[in-house]
Design a protein around this motif. Sequence first.
Motif, PDB file in Angstrom:
ATOM      1  N   UNK A 124      -2.638   7.584  -2.665  1.00 49.26           N
ATOM      2  CA  UNK A 124      -2.730   7.900  -0.965  1.00 49.26           C
ATOM      3  C   UNK A 124      -3.634   7.765  -1.227  1.00 49.26           C
ATOM      4  N   UNK A 125      -4.674   7.575  -1.594  1.00 54.02           N
ATOM      5  CA  UNK A 125      -6.542   7.982  -0.997  1.00 54.02           C
ATOM      6  C   UNK A 125      -6.678   6.532  -0.282  1.00 54.02           C
ATOM      7  N   UNK A 126      -6.420   5.945  -1.443  1.00 52.91           N
ATOM      8  CA  UNK A 126      -7.126   4.317  -0.911  1.00 52.91           C
ATOM      9  C   UNK A 126      -6.123   3.786   0.069  1.00 52.91           C
ATOM     10  N   UNK A 127      -4.812   4.020  -0.012  1.00 53.41           N
ATOM     11  CA  UNK A 127      -3.234   3.603   1.165  1.00 53.41           C
ATOM     12  C   UNK A 127      -4.649   3.939   2.490  1.00 53.41           C
ATOM     13  N   UNK A 128      -4.771   5.133   2.136  1.00 52.47           N
ATOM     14  CA  UNK A 128      -5.473   5.814   3.722  1.00 52.47           C
ATOM     15  C   UNK A 128      -6.633   5.814   4.016  1.00 52.47           C
ATOM     16  N   UNK A 129      -6.753   4.309   3.619  1.00 58.04           N
ATOM     17  CA  UNK A 129      -8.443   4.347   3.632  1.00 58.04           C
ATOM     18  C   UNK A 129      -9.223   4.407   3.475  1.00 58.04           C
ATOM     19  N   UNK A 130      -9.741   5.718   2.342  1.00 61.05           N
ATOM     20  CA  UNK A 130     -10.701   6.759   1.870  1.00 61.05           C
ATOM     21  C   UNK A 130     -11.023   6.415   0.738  1.00 61.05           C
ATOM     22  N   UNK A 131     -11.845   6.340   0.331  1.00 60.02           N
ATOM     23  CA  UNK A 131     -12.834   5.224  -1.100  1.00 60.02           C
ATOM     24  C   UNK A 131     -12.914   6.662  -2.144  1.00 60.02           C
ATOM     25  N   UNK A 132     -12.004   6.441  -3.274  1.00 56.24           N
ATOM     26  CA  UNK A 132     -12.240   7.762  -4.624  1.00 56.24           C
ATOM     27  C   UNK A 132     -12.673   6.741  -5.557  1.00 56.24           C
ATOM     28  N   UNK A 133     -14.425   7.420  -6.693  1.00 60.49           N
ATOM     29  CA  UNK A 133     -15.169   6.935  -7.495  1.00 60.49           C
ATOM     30  C   UNK A 133     -15.683   5.503  -7.004  1.00 60.49           C
ATOM     31  N   UNK A 134     -14.908   4.240  -7.436  1.00 61.85           N
ATOM     32  CA  UNK A 134     -15.446   3.073  -7.766  1.00 61.85           C
ATOM     33  C   UNK A 134     -14.319   2.300  -6.611  1.00 61.85           C
ATOM     34  N   UNK A 135     -13.160   3.220  -6.515  1.00 64.86           N
ATOM     35  CA  UNK A 135     -12.074   1.924  -5.809  1.00 64.86           C
ATOM     36  C   UNK A 135     -12.718   2.417  -4.447  1.00 64.86           C
ATOM     37  N   UNK A 136     -12.430   1.200  -4.201  1.00 57.58           N
ATOM     38  CA  UNK A 136     -12.877   1.683  -2.215  1.00 57.58           C
ATOM     39  C   UNK A 136     -10.919   1.225  -1.641  1.00 57.58           C
ATOM     40  N   UNK A 137     -11.242   2.456  -0.985  1.00 60.06           N
ATOM     41  CA  UNK A 137      -9.972   2.120   0.258  1.00 60.06           C
ATOM     42  C   UNK A 137      -9.842   1.555   0.963  1.00 60.06           C
ATOM     43  N   UNK A 138      -8.359   0.886   1.157  1.00 62.27           N
ATOM     44  CA  UNK A 138      -7.799  -0.026   2.010  1.00 62.27           C
ATOM     45  C   UNK A 138      -7.888  -0.504   3.807  1.00 62.27           C
ATOM     46  N   UNK A 139      -9.046  -1.807   3.914  1.00 63.07           N
ATOM     47  CA  UNK A 139      -9.260  -1.810   5.065  1.00 63.07           C
ATOM     48  C   UNK A 139      -8.165  -1.264   5.851  1.00 63.07           C
ATOM     49  N   UNK A 140      -8.177  -1.336   6.671  1.00 62.71           N
ATOM     50  CA  UNK A 140      -7.111  -0.368   8.058  1.00 62.71           C
ATOM     51  C   UNK A 140      -6.411  -2.210   8.673  1.00 62.71           C
ATOM     52  N   UNK A 141      -6.520  -2.852   8.607  1.00 65.62           N
ATOM     53  CA  UNK A 141      -7.256  -4.813   9.133  1.00 65.62           C
ATOM     54  C   UNK A 141      -6.143  -5.002   8.313  1.00 65.62           C
ATOM     55  N   UNK A 142      -6.052  -4.828   6.888  1.00 62.53           N
ATOM     56  CA  UNK A 142      -5.579  -5.359   5.647  1.00 62.53           C
ATOM     57  C   UNK A 142      -3.788  -4.059   5.893  1.00 62.53           C
ATOM     58  N   UNK A 143      -3.515  -3.749   6.360  1.00 62.86           N
ATOM     59  CA  UNK A 143      -2.437  -2.098   6.488  1.00 62.86           C
ATOM     60  C   UNK A 143      -1.213  -2.594   7.722  1.00 62.86           C
ATOM     61  N   UNK A 144      -0.532  -3.270   7.238  1.00 62.02           N
ATOM     62  CA  UNK A 144       0.374  -4.233   7.874  1.00 62.02           C
ATOM     63  C   UNK A 144       1.398  -3.452   8.721  1.00 62.02           C
ATOM     64  N   UNK A 145       1.726  -3.532   9.597  1.00 61.09           N
ATOM     65  CA  UNK A 145       2.529  -3.300  10.013  1.00 61.09           C
ATOM     66  C   UNK A 145       4.057  -3.724   9.923  1.00 61.09           C
ATOM     67  N   UNK A 146       4.767  -2.301   9.497  1.00 57.13           N
ATOM     68  CA  UNK A 146       5.904  -2.826   8.877  1.00 57.13           C
ATOM     69  C   UNK A 146       7.489  -1.887   9.720  1.00 57.13           C
ATOM     70  N   UNK A 147       8.303  -2.093   9.804  1.00 55.76           N
ATOM     71  CA  UNK A 147       9.788  -1.560   9.828  1.00 55.76           C
ATOM     72  C   UNK A 147      10.922  -2.478   9.754  1.00 55.76           C
ATOM     73  N   UNK A 148      11.999  -1.622   9.556  1.00 54.76           N
ATOM     74  CA  UNK A 148      13.077  -2.062   8.733  1.00 54.76           C
ATOM     75  C   UNK A 148      13.724  -3.137   8.821  1.00 54.76           C
TER      76      UNK A 148
END
Length: 234
Positions: A178-202
Amino acid sequence: MNNNFPRIITLLRKERGLSQKQAASDLQISQALLSHYEKGIRECGLDFMVRIADYYGVSCDYLLGRTPDRTGATLTVEDIPDPEASGKDNMYRGSLLPTLNKKLIANSLNIIFDLLQKTGSKSLTTEVSAYLMASVYKMFRTVYSANPKNPQGLFAAQEQTQQGLSTAVQCVAEANAVCIASGCSTGEMEGLDREHAMALSPEILSQQYPLFASSLYNLIQNTEARMGVKKNGK
């Protein structure tokens, strides 16, 4: 040695239905010495490790807990069979419910892991995978242990602690994901770059995954029904 060796040789002996006295006699050592090995009080030499590996028909790597495969084999990506590799031989007999649910879950996982691939986030993939693996572990162990006579040597975690530990693994993995997907980093794990968060819909999901989207929608509906919620708050 390590903490796995005493546990594994004890489980192997009990799996065979052997008394400590009988196993010690077969291995040509005293019962007291075998007891010390099984309790981790003393460490054995290489000669005895080879002897006990031959006695139980397993590899030394298995005795040390380095591989879950008794032959000592390790898996690569190429070694893992496709879920449908066995074709019709893999079809369930009798009730259609296991087959239906398997397809709903497998098809939904196809979408999840394809989306993870597209994000390019190793951290998010690792945490989502850890959560799902823990889920499979918990349910497999539940089914496996339905018969209390089944040998537990397959598992390292004790029955009394496995549920709490596996649930803890899930909670940590979910929190990290949840932290990574929201763009936050935790420990040594980098948060997801918002540019790579895909636009999705049904609609987008149906277009990109025409074979699998309906399974995902059914899985969502079934799960939310068990949660006691419906669309529009009904």
